[in-house]
Design an enzyme around this catalytic site. Structure first.
Site, PDB file in Angstrom:
ATOM      1  N   LYS B  78      -7.298  60.031  28.183  1.00 46.76           N
ATOM      2  CA  LYS B  78      -7.129  61.109  27.201  1.00 46.76           C
ATOM      3  C   LYS B  78      -7.446  62.454  27.841  1.00 46.76           C
ATOM      4  O   LYS B  78      -8.412  62.564  28.607  1.00 46.76           O
ATOM      5  CB  LYS B  78      -8.064  60.845  26.011  1.00 46.76           C
ATOM      6  CG  LYS B  78      -7.896  61.798  24.835  1.00 46.76           C
ATOM      7  CD  LYS B  78      -8.812  61.395  23.677  1.00 46.76           C
ATOM      8  CE  LYS B  78      -8.639  62.275  22.457  1.00 46.76           C
ATOM      9  NZ  LYS B  78      -9.505  61.872  21.333  1.00 46.76           N
ATOM     10  N   SER B 153      -7.220  61.213  16.769  1.00 49.88           N
ATOM     11  CA  SER B 153      -6.693  62.161  17.726  1.00 49.88           C
ATOM     12  C   SER B 153      -6.222  61.543  19.044  1.00 49.88           C
ATOM     13  O   SER B 153      -5.443  62.164  19.753  1.00 49.88           O
ATOM     14  CB  SER B 153      -7.757  63.202  18.032  1.00 49.88           C
ATOM     15  OG  SER B 153      -8.848  62.622  18.730  1.00 49.88           O
ATOM     16  N   SER B 177     -11.064  58.475  15.843  1.00 52.71           N
ATOM     17  CA  SER B 177      -9.983  58.863  16.759  1.00 52.71           C
ATOM     18  C   SER B 177      -9.587  57.837  17.816  1.00 52.71           C
ATOM     19  O   SER B 177      -8.591  58.025  18.505  1.00 52.71           O
ATOM     20  CB  SER B 177     -10.330  60.178  17.453  1.00 52.71           C
ATOM     21  OG  SER B 177     -10.141  61.251  16.575  1.00 52.71           O
TER      22      SER B 177
END
Lengths: 95, 485
Positions: B78, B153, B177
């Protein structure tokens, strides 16, 4: 509780955010909706409840005071938007 | 089966037997990325040259007999984890050109194991969102239905796993997330116990809630990745110095006598019918494996979203104060003085959702409102924590849906921030209490959208929830179904 436009502008100033034309109004509506949702917390009596700031009870973490290799000036400045003489350069601060 | 479809442990076996090299496997994954990335858009940055160099190193390591479980395995990270020399944006304009001078601890650990870092995955800007639609660099699409969101997210990390654009990925979870996108994309997502994984070099959103974790194709892979990520780090004062168990060893498949708590507050009016049915079926299946179901109550559940959006935004407003245009990141042109530089750099550099949260958090912390909002939220946080303490007196793990609905349509919730916030209704309490939780596939809707099952564990008992998840997965094999692209 409804926010005033002036309060929104005050908060934006505290948060160091410039608001564009019409943005204060837009934020006002959205923040009002969220704040009226969180009002539900007032249903709970929490007079005798201790606040939790952290999920795991860790306090005062110490370590040995040992010297480690710092990042170095060049690496530290590598992402600077503006630099001069080995320093970060910003607009004039003092009159 | 194609190489890019393999799990970590399957590819590890092939690398070990010299059936394939890491350079070949990495090449196969990049070919996959090239062929489908236009449709899915999982990545903000692909670091092909670095990855192939790491793969060559891994092959040398394997040849010399120095092989670890992640050696030569291509992994997507990420874009919130700092990667030395590789752009790290947090999907924000304010960090568009930021090249970190150091590696986050998680990335450093992956590298020292010989893993191959493919690139940086897309996310909601500063991890603020549940759909990956607030990214500065465009939306990510759900591999199961390209008109739908991948969750957020960590939407890019989830989509990259579901679309086989990596072998596994790493995400972060502040209010769901990792778990909510894992549910939306039909993969496994684990949020470890708070303090288990170092947050050094992981760009901060809400420091009392943020935790990094694995996003994988099966539970065994989650255990393997957690093994590498977990452990004390002197660079993170919130990282806990307790021994790390052998997570893979605990995956016995045996959950006879395990007590599973079913919180009545998580099976609510208005929940999607197919989600409800799939989770209830999963509970029956767990019972069939010898688990014992116990009805429990988490009475303060309905306050969790309100608590979260005060605490998380307050912490975010403080954390994001560092983006001032002075030392790194975006700076507005021709500022007339320092204050003007701060205000315009931040106004131009942050997107609308980030600004909204900074505003809300600043308000909650501001003079005159602190007690009514922030302190009140911290007190209710205690009540939510206590709910779990009480519940875990009667059970070993808690089972719930991960999200109230399957993946929603792109654009469906962008106009109404509060509706978007409610997508995290089942995941948020776990962060407030600092507990570990996993999401894994437990079925599909009639429209072929994945449904996620959440298993919540006791603090620092990530082992038991992995064991329960693994037993369920091995018995049902729902994780084997792939998105067709």
């Amino acid at each position: 509780m409804a926010l005033t436009k002036k309060e929104v502008e005050h908060v934006a100033n505290l948060a160091r955010l410039d608001l564009a034309e019409g943005e204060a109004e837009a934020f006002k509506g959205q923040l009002d909706a969220i704040l009226s949702y969180v009002e539900k917390l007032k249903q709970l009596n929490t007079d005798s409840v201790e606040p939790t700031s952290h999920a795991v009870p860790i306090n005062n973490v110490f370590r040995e005071d040992i010297i480690i290799q710092p990042l170095g000036q060049e690496k530290a400045l590598a992402n600077a938007p503006d630099r001069a003489d080995g320093c970060f350069r910003v607009p004039k601060v003092v009159e | 089966m194609e190489i890019y479809e393999l799990t970590i442990h399957e590819l590890h076996d092939k690398l070990k037997k010299k059936e394939v090299s890491s350079v070949e496997a990495t090449g196969a994954v990049f070919s996959r990325i090239v062929s489908i990335e236009d449709k899915v858009h999982s990545f903000v940055t692909v670091s092909r040259d670095e990855a192939l160099r790491q793969a060559e190193e891994a092959d040398k390591r394997i040849a010399s007999g120095d092989m670890r479980p992640l050696t030569g395995i291509p992994i997507a990270v990420k874009d919130i984890f700092c990667t030395e020399g590789v752009r790290t944006t947090c999907s924000s304009k304010i960090l568009e050109n930021f090249i970190p001078p150091y590696d986050s601890t998680v990335v450093a650990r992956l590298k020292s194991e010989g893993a191959v870092i493919l690139g940086k995955t897309n996310m909601d800007e500063f991890a603020m969102g549940s759909s990956t639609e607030t990214s500065r660099f465009g939306i990510t699409r759900n591999p199961w239905d390209l008109d739908r969101i991948p969750g957020g997210s960590s939407g890019g990390s989830a989509a990259s796993v579901a679309a086989s654009e990596c072998i596994a990925s790493i995400g972060t979870d502040t209010g769901g997330s990792i778990r909510q996108p894992a549910a939306c994309c039909g993969i496994v997502g684990l949020k470890p116990t708070y303090g288990r994984v170092s947050r050094y070099g992981m760009i901060a959103f809400a420091s009392s809630l943020d935790q990094g974790g694995p996003m994988t194709k099966d539970v065994k892979d989650a255990a393997i990745l957690l093994q590498v990520m977990a452990g004390h780090d002197g660079m993170d004062s919130t990282s806990v110095n307790t021994p790390v168990p052998d997570y893979s060893k605990g995956l016995s498949g045996n959950i006879k006598g395990l007590k599973i708590g079913l919180p009545r507050e998580y099976f609510i009016e208005g929940m999607d019918k197919e989600v409800d049915a799939a989770v209830r079926r999963a509970v029956k299946e767990l019972e069939g494996l010898g688990a014992e179901v116990v009805d429990i109550s988490l009475p303060h559940t309905e306050y969790a979203v309100a608590v979260y959006y005060l605490i998380a935004t307050a912490e975010a407003s403080s954390n994001l104060a560092r983006f001032d245009g002075a030392k790194y990141g975006y700076r507005a042109a021709q500022a007339k003085d320092l204050l003007d530089m701060y205000k315009r750099s931040r106004a131009e550099g942050f997107g609308p959702e980030v600004k909204r949260r900074i505003m809300l958090g600043t308000y909650a912390l501001s003079s005159g409102y602190y007690d009514a909002y922030y302190l009140k939220a911290q007190k209710v946080r205690t009540l939510i924590q206590n709910d779990f303490v009480d519940a875990f007196k009667r059970c070993d793990v808690i089972v719930t849906p991960t999200a109230p609905t399957p993946a929603f349509k792109i654009g469906e919730k962008t106009a109404d921030p509060l509706q978007m916030y409610l997508s995290d209704i089942f995941t948020i309490s776990v962060n407030l209490a600092g507990l570990p939780a996993i999401s894994l596939p437990c079925g599909f809707t009639s429209g072929n959208l994945p449904i996620g099952l959440q298993i919540i564990g006791k603090g620092f008992d990530d082992e038991t929830l992995l064991r329960a998840a693994h037993a369920y997965e091995q018995a049902t094999e729902r994780h084997k179904k792939k998105a067709s692209l």
